[in-house]
Design an enzyme around this catalytic site. Structure first.
Site, PDB file in Angstrom:
ATOM      1  N   HIS A  18     -12.817   1.715   3.988  1.00  6.26           N
ATOM      2  CA  HIS A  18     -14.193   2.150   4.212  1.00  6.26           C
ATOM      3  C   HIS A  18     -14.914   2.165   2.879  1.00  6.26           C
ATOM      4  CE1 HIS A  18     -17.600   4.548   5.527  1.00  6.26           C
ATOM      5  NE2 HIS A  18     -17.266   4.159   6.746  1.00  6.26           N
TER       6      HIS A  18
ATOM      7  N   ASP B 203     -12.944   3.066  13.614  1.00  5.31           N
ATOM      8  CA  ASP B 203     -12.734   1.992  14.587  1.00  5.31           C
ATOM      9  C   ASP B 203     -11.265   1.766  14.925  1.00  5.31           C
ATOM     10  OD1 ASP B 203     -15.385   1.315  15.013  1.00  5.31           O
ATOM     11  OD2 ASP B 203     -15.467   0.154  13.165  1.00  5.31           O
TER      12      ASP B 203
HETATM   13  N1  ACO Z   1      -7.090  -4.909   4.513  1.00  6.11           N
HETATM   14  C1  ACO Z   1      -6.593  -5.345   3.327  1.00  6.11           C
HETATM   15  N2  ACO Z   1      -7.198  -5.158   2.135  1.00  6.11           N
HETATM   16  C2  ACO Z   1      -8.350  -4.500   2.134  1.00  6.11           C
HETATM   17  C3  ACO Z   1      -8.937  -4.003   3.319  1.00  6.11           C
HETATM   18  C4  ACO Z   1      -8.260  -4.224   4.544  1.00  6.11           C
HETATM   19  N3  ACO Z   1      -8.752  -3.788   5.698  1.00  6.11           N
HETATM   20  N4  ACO Z   1     -10.101  -3.380   3.031  1.00  6.11           N
HETATM   21  C5  ACO Z   1     -10.248  -3.474   1.701  1.00  6.11           C
HETATM   22  N5  ACO Z   1      -9.189  -4.143   1.155  1.00  6.11           N
HETATM   23  C6  ACO Z   1      -8.952  -4.378  -0.281  1.00  6.11           C
HETATM   24  C7  ACO Z   1      -9.868  -5.459  -0.831  1.00  6.11           C
HETATM   25  O1  ACO Z   1      -9.284  -6.743  -0.730  1.00  6.11           O
HETATM   26  C8  ACO Z   1     -10.048  -5.004  -2.256  1.00  6.11           C
HETATM   27  O2  ACO Z   1      -8.872  -5.313  -2.958  1.00  6.11           O
HETATM   28  P1  ACO Z   1      -8.944  -5.709  -4.550  1.00  6.11           P
HETATM   29  O3  ACO Z   1      -9.509  -4.499  -5.231  1.00  6.11           O
HETATM   30  O4  ACO Z   1      -7.537  -6.022  -4.918  1.00  6.11           O
HETATM   31  O5  ACO Z   1      -9.856  -6.913  -4.626  1.00  6.11           O
HETATM   32  C9  ACO Z   1     -10.105  -3.476  -2.147  1.00  6.11           C
HETATM   33  O6  ACO Z   1      -9.329  -3.167  -0.969  1.00  6.11           O
HETATM   34  C10 ACO Z   1     -11.512  -2.903  -2.009  1.00  6.11           C
HETATM   35  O7  ACO Z   1     -12.125  -3.511  -0.870  1.00  6.11           O
HETATM   36  P2  ACO Z   1     -13.634  -3.976  -0.793  1.00  6.11           P
HETATM   37  O8  ACO Z   1     -13.766  -5.042   0.237  1.00  6.11           O
HETATM   38  O9  ACO Z   1     -14.164  -4.246  -2.168  1.00  6.11           O
HETATM   39  O10 ACO Z   1     -14.323  -2.625  -0.286  1.00  6.11           O
HETATM   40  P3  ACO Z   1     -15.703  -2.527   0.424  1.00  6.11           P
HETATM   41  O11 ACO Z   1     -16.140  -1.119   0.256  1.00  6.11           O
HETATM   42  O12 ACO Z   1     -16.618  -3.611  -0.021  1.00  6.11           O
HETATM   43  O13 ACO Z   1     -15.353  -2.817   1.982  1.00  6.11           O
HETATM   44  C11 ACO Z   1     -14.802  -2.560   4.258  1.00  6.11           C
HETATM   45  C12 ACO Z   1     -15.205  -1.853   2.945  1.00  6.11           C
HETATM   46  C13 ACO Z   1     -15.800  -3.688   4.570  1.00  6.11           C
HETATM   47  C14 ACO Z   1     -14.843  -1.541   5.386  1.00  6.11           C
HETATM   48  C15 ACO Z   1     -13.379  -3.147   4.096  1.00  6.11           C
HETATM   49  O14 ACO Z   1     -12.458  -2.090   3.842  1.00  6.11           O
HETATM   50  C16 ACO Z   1     -12.922  -3.949   5.307  1.00  6.11           C
HETATM   51  O15 ACO Z   1     -13.221  -5.147   5.407  1.00  6.11           O
HETATM   52  N6  ACO Z   1     -12.188  -3.299   6.294  1.00  6.11           N
HETATM   53  C17 ACO Z   1     -11.808  -3.957   7.525  1.00  6.11           C
HETATM   54  C18 ACO Z   1     -12.977  -4.008   8.502  1.00  6.11           C
HETATM   55  C19 ACO Z   1     -13.289  -2.650   9.097  1.00  6.11           C
HETATM   56  O16 ACO Z   1     -12.410  -1.929   9.565  1.00  6.11           O
HETATM   57  N7  ACO Z   1     -14.584  -2.325   9.125  1.00  6.11           N
HETATM   58  C20 ACO Z   1     -15.088  -1.087   9.737  1.00  6.11           C
HETATM   59  C21 ACO Z   1     -15.560  -0.135   8.689  1.00  6.11           C
HETATM   60  S1  ACO Z   1     -16.057   1.397   9.445  1.00  6.11           S
HETATM   61  C22 ACO Z   1     -17.536   1.053  10.107  1.00  6.11           C
HETATM   62  O17 ACO Z   1     -18.292   0.224   9.640  1.00  6.11           O
HETATM   63  C23 ACO Z   1     -17.903   1.727  11.271  1.00  6.11           C
END
Ligand code: ACO
Length: 429
Positions: free
Chosen positions: A307, A364
């Site tokens: 998140h 979710d």
């Molecule tokens: N699985 C694996 N790795 C992940 C995940 C995941 N679900 N989420 C984040 N990471 C990793 C990224 O690759 C990144 O790694 P790095 O630092 O080595 O490059 C690090 O964790 C930080 O992630 P970011 O994408 O930079 O974080 P951001 O805040 O931009 O993204 C998000 C947040 C979009 C929710 C992301 O965690 C994601 O894509 N999750 C899966 C989709 C999801 O469940 N979305 C619902 C969110 S809740 C809502 O909107 C209601």
């Protein structure tokens, strides 16, 4: 003396005001930076940018705290009805008996949609994604209620628009579902609660009496409350930006629905179930999927994990996990997907990659499991999220309008070609 931050640019010291929120969160006000120095700030994805000062929702991602207008999400989910929470988010306080009765009555009496809208549904292909239908239908409401469009719309016009939206979204959501099923549309019923009415429009048939199951109604009420607002997330920020051009509320919410649809936002609830299904069909262990999620050359992510703001735990996920167990037990549903979800959660929570990055199950991760148990098809999950999020979008749109916020218009750092002369087609060859 008011606090300031100092920025040193080319040896020149610039004082920037510090803004303090009611929970002592701090922000540096850079709104005059460009006009005084020529510099802008750069922050792709607005990871560190506050776009507004808002009195609606407080979120402390480090400590897993979520409050609507000061009330904890745990207390609201346990005790309130969704309409009470909607009132709270939109108007600022919990309603008294008289206010709630008026609000309830007004919502109940605006649930019908114009009969012409049936023809829009007829035109959608069978199997059309319900989020696409919903976004179009909500935008089209503005054509039936032109008073919502006027830039000099009155407070009464806005009130009517708000009530109509809350009343009609469930009707249109249920119609989208019926369209894809090829089943007759059920008209709204005034003797039902907000959630009960939605359930009878979804699952009722003209050929038989539909009795609302209390367990299902309560679970739905809780889920809607948990989704009702989440400060400046992707869809809410969209609603505020669209509304800042003085676009009407229907169009602003329609844009919010489109933003919510994406799998990185509300669409994750559909993506989670599809992922768990894939894992189940694959039949192998979970390690393979954890490894894929960690592999930077693989686009696979653990859907429902991570998140932007919560880096410790998502309090909504904690409540939903308990609710999922209760609902499945009460309905006598045994869903193997729930076991996979729990196992996956445990493996991920003990893995260094996820611990280091603060990746935890989000709202979710478990909500889809409850929706499945309630008989809601996977492609309707994000529609359920939209039903819940609606009062938040409305409250945020209203606040933005009342604060007379300027049009949302970010700047950029240009990285393209510098000036070059036009070359004719003959010369380009
Ligand atoms: N699985 C694996 N790795 C992940 C995940 C995941 N679900 N989420 C984040 N990471 C990793 C990224 O690759 C990144 O790694 P790095 O630092 O080595 O490059 C690090 O964790 C930080 O992630 P970011 O994408 O930079 O974080 P951001 O805040 O931009 O993204 C998000 C947040 C979009 C929710 C992301 O965690 C994601 O894509 N999750 C899966 C989709 C999801 O469940 N979305 C619902 C969110 S809740 C809502 O909107 C209601």
């Amino acid at each position: 003396m008011s606090e300031t931050a100092k920025l040193i640019l080319h040896g020149q010291e610039i004082d920037l005001p510090v803004i303090t929120g009611s929970e002592n969160e701090k922000a540096i006000d850079i709104s005059k930076l460009r006009s005084t120095t020529g510099y802008i700030t750069l922050d792709p994805g607005f990871k560190n940018t506050g776009s507004t000062q808002s009195a609606i929702t407080y979120l402390d991602g480090e400590n897993g705290i979520l409050r609507y207008r000061g009330y904890s999400i745990e207390e609201l989910a346990e005790n309130a009805t969704f309409l009470e929470v909607a009132y709270l988010l939109i108007y600022g306080d919990l309603p008294n008996t008289e206010e709630l009765a008026y609000f309830d009555e007004s919502i109940t009496h605006h649930t019908l949609v114009h009969e012409n809208m049936k023809r829009f549904f007829d035109a959608f292909p069978q199997g059309a994604h319900p989020m696409g239908m919903l976004s179009s239908m909500i935008a089209s409401l503005s054509t039936f209620y032109p008073e919502s469009q006027a830039s000099n719309r009155s407070v009464t016009d806005i009130e009517k628009t708000i009530h109509r939206l809350i009343a009609k979204l469930p009707t249109l959501a249920a119609q989208a579902y019926k369209h894809n099923k090829g089943l007759p549309v059920m008209y709204p019923r005034n003797d039902q609660s907000y959630c009960g009415n939605f359930l009878q429009m979804m699952f009722g048939l003209p050929t038989e009496d539909y009795e609302v199951n209390e367990v299902v109604e309560r679970a739905l009420n809780k889920l809607l409350i948990l989704h009702a607002d989440h400060e400046q997330n992707c869809s809410t920020a969209t609603v505020r930006v669209v509304g800042s051009s003085q676009a009407n509320l229907y169009s602003s919410v329609s844009a919010g629905i489109a933003a919510l649809w994406g799998p990185l936002h509300g669409g994750a609830n559909q993506a989670v179930i599809e992922m768990l299904e894939t894992i189940r069909r694959d039949g192998g262990g979970l390690e393979k999927w954890i490894d894929k999620a960690k592999d930077k050359n693989d686009s696979f992510r653990l859907m429902g994990f991570g998140h932007r703001v919560y880096k410790n735990f998502d309090p909504r996920a904690t409540i939903i996990k308990v609710a999922a167990d209760e609902v499945l037990e009460a309905l006598g549903v045994n869903d193997p997907i729930l076991d996979i979800a729990k196992e996956l959660e445990q493996v991920a929570l003990n893995d260094e990659y996820f611990i280091q990055r603060g990746l935890y199950p989000n709202v979710d991760f478990y909500s889809g499991i409850i929706y499945r148990a309630l008989g809601i098809p996977t492609d309707m999950f994000t529609v359920m999220f939209a039903l819940g999020r609606l009062p938040g979008w409305i409250g945020q749109w209203k606040e933005m309008t009342e604060q007379s916020e300027p049009i949302g218009r970010p700047r950029q750092v240009y990285t393209g070609s510098t000036s070059r002369p036009y070359v004719s087609l003959t010369e380009r060859g």
